[in-house]
Design a protein around this motif. Structure first.
Motif, PDB file in Angstrom:
ATOM      1  N   HIS A  25     -87.607  -1.224  30.380  1.00 11.00           N
ATOM      2  CA  HIS A  25     -88.574  -0.136  30.470  1.00 11.00           C
ATOM      3  C   HIS A  25     -89.338  -0.232  31.783  1.00 11.00           C
ATOM      4  O   HIS A  25     -89.668  -1.322  32.231  1.00 11.00           O
ATOM      5  N   GLN A  29     -93.437   4.093  30.706  1.00  9.62           N
ATOM      6  CA  GLN A  29     -92.561   4.455  29.603  1.00  9.62           C
ATOM      7  C   GLN A  29     -93.064   3.858  28.299  1.00  9.62           C
ATOM      8  O   GLN A  29     -93.750   2.836  28.287  1.00  9.62           O
ATOM      9  N   ARG A  30     -92.681   4.520  27.207  1.00 14.17           N
ATOM     10  CA  ARG A  30     -93.009   3.992  25.888  1.00 14.17           C
ATOM     11  C   ARG A  30     -92.386   2.602  25.758  1.00 14.17           C
ATOM     12  O   ARG A  30     -91.310   2.349  26.279  1.00 14.17           O
ATOM     13  N   ALA A  56     -84.057   2.382  29.573  1.00 11.02           N
ATOM     14  CA  ALA A  56     -84.446   3.090  28.351  1.00 11.02           C
ATOM     15  C   ALA A  56     -84.231   4.581  28.558  1.00 11.02           C
ATOM     16  O   ALA A  56     -84.364   5.094  29.679  1.00 11.02           O
ATOM     17  N   LEU A  57     -83.914   5.282  27.507  1.00  8.17           N
ATOM     18  CA  LEU A  57     -83.692   6.718  27.610  1.00  8.17           C
ATOM     19  C   LEU A  57     -84.993   7.509  27.689  1.00  8.17           C
ATOM     20  O   LEU A  57     -85.001   8.622  28.178  1.00  8.17           O
ATOM     21  N   LYS A  58     -86.077   6.944  27.198  1.00  8.92           N
ATOM     22  CA  LYS A  58     -87.365   7.642  27.194  1.00  8.92           C
ATOM     23  C   LYS A  58     -88.384   6.848  27.960  1.00  8.92           C
ATOM     24  O   LYS A  58     -88.432   5.688  27.967  1.00  8.92           O
TER      25      LYS A  58
END
Length: 58
Positions: A25, A29-30, A56-58
């Motif tokens: 991450h 990012q979350r 990470a995708l998000k």
């Protein structure tokens, strides 16, 4: 938390990975601030990718 460093460019900033999921991450990012026994810190994205982590995708 383990820190992987090198003399390379750290312009991309610190990266936090999860050694269990092999996902990293970026700041903002979350889950960037994970507090886990699986947290691994890298100096930059290149080092995380070299260690086999994916973004990470998000």
């Amino acid at each position: 938390m383990t820190v992987a460093t090198t003399d390379g460019d750290a312009a991309s900033g610190p990266v936090v990975g999860n050694s269990k999921t092999k996902i990293y991450h970026l700041p903002g990012q979350r889950n960037y601030h994970i507090n886990s026994k699986y947290a691994v810190q890298f100096a930059n994205e290149a080092l995380a990718k070299q260690a086999g982590y994916r973004p990470a995708l998000k």
